[in-house]
Design a protein around this motif. Structure first.
Motif, PDB file in Angstrom:
ATOM      1  N   ALA A 252       0.819  -1.216   0.000  1.00 48.64           N
ATOM      2  CA  ALA A 252       0.000   0.000   0.000  1.00 48.64           C
ATOM      3  C   ALA A 252       0.849   1.260   0.000  1.00 48.64           C
ATOM      4  N   GLN A 253       2.026   1.200   0.650  1.00 49.34           N
ATOM      5  CA  GLN A 253       2.835   2.404   0.794  1.00 49.34           C
ATOM      6  C   GLN A 253       3.554   2.781  -0.505  1.00 49.34           C
ATOM      7  N   ASP A 254       3.718   1.837  -1.409  1.00 46.28           N
ATOM      8  CA  ASP A 254       4.486   2.103  -2.621  1.00 46.28           C
ATOM      9  C   ASP A 254       4.015   1.146  -3.703  1.00 46.28           C
ATOM     10  N   THR A 255       3.604   1.680  -4.835  1.00 48.46           N
ATOM     11  CA  THR A 255       3.041   0.842  -5.887  1.00 48.46           C
ATOM     12  C   THR A 255       4.091   0.354  -6.880  1.00 48.46           C
ATOM     13  N   VAL A 256       5.362   0.566  -6.592  1.00 44.95           N
ATOM     14  CA  VAL A 256       6.417   0.063  -7.471  1.00 44.95           C
ATOM     15  C   VAL A 256       6.567  -1.442  -7.256  1.00 44.95           C
ATOM     16  N   PRO A 257       6.443  -2.251  -8.304  1.00 42.85           N
ATOM     17  CA  PRO A 257       6.563  -3.706  -8.143  1.00 42.85           C
ATOM     18  C   PRO A 257       7.995  -4.142  -7.907  1.00 42.85           C
ATOM     19  N   ALA A 258       8.161  -5.234  -7.195  1.00 46.78           N
ATOM     20  CA  ALA A 258       9.488  -5.785  -6.945  1.00 46.78           C
ATOM     21  C   ALA A 258       9.944  -6.603  -8.147  1.00 46.78           C
ATOM     22  N   GLY A 259      11.256  -6.732  -8.293  1.00 46.55           N
ATOM     23  CA  GLY A 259      11.814  -7.583  -9.330  1.00 46.55           C
ATOM     24  C   GLY A 259      12.221  -6.871 -10.600  1.00 46.55           C
ATOM     25  N   TYR A 260      12.090  -5.542 -10.654  1.00 46.69           N
ATOM     26  CA  TYR A 260      12.417  -4.795 -11.869  1.00 46.69           C
ATOM     27  C   TYR A 260      13.539  -3.775 -11.649  1.00 46.69           C
ATOM     28  N   GLY A 261      14.064  -3.697 -10.443  1.00 52.15           N
ATOM     29  CA  GLY A 261      15.102  -2.716 -10.156  1.00 52.15           C
ATOM     30  C   GLY A 261      16.443  -3.097 -10.761  1.00 52.15           C
ATOM     31  N   SER A 262      17.343  -2.130 -10.854  1.00 49.06           N
ATOM     32  CA  SER A 262      18.671  -2.400 -11.411  1.00 49.06           C
ATOM     33  C   SER A 262      19.785  -1.690 -10.638  1.00 49.06           C
ATOM     34  N   LEU A 263      19.448  -0.956  -9.581  1.00 54.11           N
ATOM     35  CA  LEU A 263      20.466  -0.232  -8.829  1.00 54.11           C
ATOM     36  C   LEU A 263      21.330  -1.183  -8.008  1.00 54.11           C
ATOM     37  N   ARG A 264      22.583  -0.799  -7.815  1.00 53.87           N
ATOM     38  CA  ARG A 264      23.470  -1.520  -6.915  1.00 53.87           C
ATOM     39  C   ARG A 264      23.415  -0.872  -5.530  1.00 53.87           C
ATOM     40  N   ARG A 265      23.823  -1.612  -4.538  1.00 53.34           N
ATOM     41  CA  ARG A 265      23.864  -1.034  -3.190  1.00 53.34           C
ATOM     42  C   ARG A 265      24.748   0.199  -3.147  1.00 53.34           C
ATOM     43  N   ASP A 266      25.883   0.143  -3.849  1.00 51.11           N
ATOM     44  CA  ASP A 266      26.812   1.271  -3.842  1.00 51.11           C
ATOM     45  C   ASP A 266      26.216   2.520  -4.477  1.00 51.11           C
ATOM     46  N   ASP A 267      25.154   2.362  -5.261  1.00 49.38           N
ATOM     47  CA  ASP A 267      24.518   3.524  -5.892  1.00 49.38           C
ATOM     48  C   ASP A 267      23.777   4.395  -4.876  1.00 49.38           C
ATOM     49  N   ILE A 268      23.378   3.800  -3.748  1.00 44.37           N
ATOM     50  CA  ILE A 268      22.543   4.545  -2.811  1.00 44.37           C
ATOM     51  C   ILE A 268      23.045   4.520  -1.376  1.00 44.37           C
ATOM     52  N   VAL A 269      24.009   3.672  -1.065  1.00 44.25           N
ATOM     53  CA  VAL A 269      24.472   3.582   0.319  1.00 44.25           C
ATOM     54  C   VAL A 269      25.166   4.877   0.726  1.00 44.25           C
ATOM     55  N   VAL A 270      24.955   5.299   1.961  1.00 42.99           N
ATOM     56  CA  VAL A 270      25.644   6.460   2.518  1.00 42.99           C
ATOM     57  C   VAL A 270      26.908   5.960   3.205  1.00 42.99           C
ATOM     58  N   LYS A 271      28.046   6.534   2.849  1.00 39.86           N
ATOM     59  CA  LYS A 271      29.303   6.087   3.464  1.00 39.86           C
ATOM     60  C   LYS A 271      30.209   7.278   3.780  1.00 39.86           C
ATOM     61  N   PHE A 272      30.887   7.195   4.898  1.00 41.66           N
ATOM     62  CA  PHE A 272      31.904   8.179   5.257  1.00 41.66           C
ATOM     63  C   PHE A 272      32.826   7.584   6.311  1.00 41.66           C
ATOM     64  N   GLN A 273      33.952   8.247   6.531  1.00 45.40           N
ATOM     65  CA  GLN A 273      34.996   7.695   7.375  1.00 45.40           C
ATOM     66  C   GLN A 273      35.296   8.566   8.585  1.00 45.40           C
ATOM     67  N   THR A 274      35.730   7.883   9.645  1.00 48.25           N
ATOM     68  CA  THR A 274      36.373   8.555  10.771  1.00 48.25           C
ATOM     69  C   THR A 274      37.848   8.155  10.709  1.00 48.25           C
ATOM     70  N   ASP A 275      38.602   8.467  11.726  1.00 41.20           N
ATOM     71  CA  ASP A 275      40.007   8.077  11.712  1.00 41.20           C
ATOM     72  C   ASP A 275      40.197   6.589  11.967  1.00 41.20           C
ATOM     73  N   GLN A 276      39.114   5.882  12.418  1.00 43.31           N
ATOM     74  CA  GLN A 276      39.254   4.466  12.738  1.00 43.31           C
ATOM     75  C   GLN A 276      38.386   3.545  11.891  1.00 43.31           C
ATOM     76  N   VAL A 277      37.223   4.001  11.484  1.00 44.14           N
ATOM     77  CA  VAL A 277      36.293   3.130  10.772  1.00 44.14           C
ATOM     78  C   VAL A 277      35.661   3.838   9.575  1.00 44.14           C
ATOM     79  N   GLU A 278      35.190   3.028   8.645  1.00 45.53           N
ATOM     80  CA  GLU A 278      34.306   3.512   7.591  1.00 45.53           C
ATOM     81  C   GLU A 278      32.897   3.077   7.954  1.00 45.53           C
ATOM     82  N   LEU A 279      31.963   3.985   7.843  1.00 41.92           N
ATOM     83  CA  LEU A 279      30.567   3.721   8.177  1.00 41.92           C
ATOM     84  C   LEU A 279      29.748   3.684   6.900  1.00 41.92           C
TER      85      LEU A 279
END
Length: 205
Positions: free
Chosen positions: A29-56
């Motif tokens: 109900a919240q979204d009428t986009v059907p599953a199984g037709y996407g083509s994005l990679r995780r890296d296309d949308i993941v938020v990432k940044f670094q501190t001096d010790q870790v990458e988040l």
């Protein structure tokens, strides 16, 4: 589940359940986009940044986001959520939240003995600050809160309902903040239009 109300309501709930379990594209109900037709990679949308010790790295697990990912990625995330459903529900119940927003958070070690603080991950959406109300670890390294180089720790974070992944979002960790989600919104909007076009061009089963 006990349902009170008009008999037709019960029938509608049964139909909705059968539809969700049926093969082929699934709609919610919240979204009428059907599953199984996407083509994005995780890296296309993941938020990432670094501190001096870790990458988040942070990946929203909302349906209207992950169903725009490639089918194999979407399926693996759905299976992961199902496998951890009991733990997620238990964590939400302890926090007295019925509809939590789920986000996958990954820490990567950048140096030997890198330390990370799970509770220091916060989100700001539409001017409101959201702190995690629960964390479901996915890797054994999570409890030590310490990583070697290239070692990772992954968990599903629960936040209160109200976070919008269709709008700008700020991720904060300790003293650092990141607004990169704004770039992901454009990619998701373009992909959403492509998914609808692909689904419309495919003959009905």
């Amino acid at each position: 589940m006990h349902v009170i109300g008009h008999p037709r309501m019960g029938a509608l709930l049964v139909v909705a359940t059968l539809t969700a379990c049926a093969p082929g594209p699934r709609l919610i109900a919240q979204d009428t986009v059907p599953a199984g037709y996407g083509s994005l990679r995780r890296d296309d949308i993941v938020v990432k940044f670094q501190t001096d010790q870790v990458e988040l790295q942070l990946l929203p697990l909302s349906e209207h986001v992950i169903r725009l990912l490639a089918p194999d990625t979407y399926k693996s995330l759905e299976q992961l959520l199902q496998s951890r459903r009991a733990a997620i529900d238990s964590s939400a119940e302890r926090a007295a939240v019925t509809n939590p927003t789920l986000v996958m958070v990954t820490f990567f070690g950048l140096l030997p003995g890198a330390r990370f603080t799970p509770e220091a991950v916060n989100l700001t959406s539409r001017g409101q600050l959201f702190r995690p109300i629960g964390i479901v670890p996915l890797s054994p390294t999570w409890s030590s809160q310490q990583l070697d180089v290239r070692e990772q720790a992954v968990a599903i974070y629960l936040f209160e309902d109200g976070i919008s992944f269709r709008d700008a979002l700020t991720v904060t960790y300790e003293s650092q903040s990141n607004d990169a989600w704004g770039h992901a919104i454009s990619a998701l909007d373009r992909e959403r239009a492509r998914v609808r076009a692909r689904a419309a061009s495919k003959p009905s089963p």
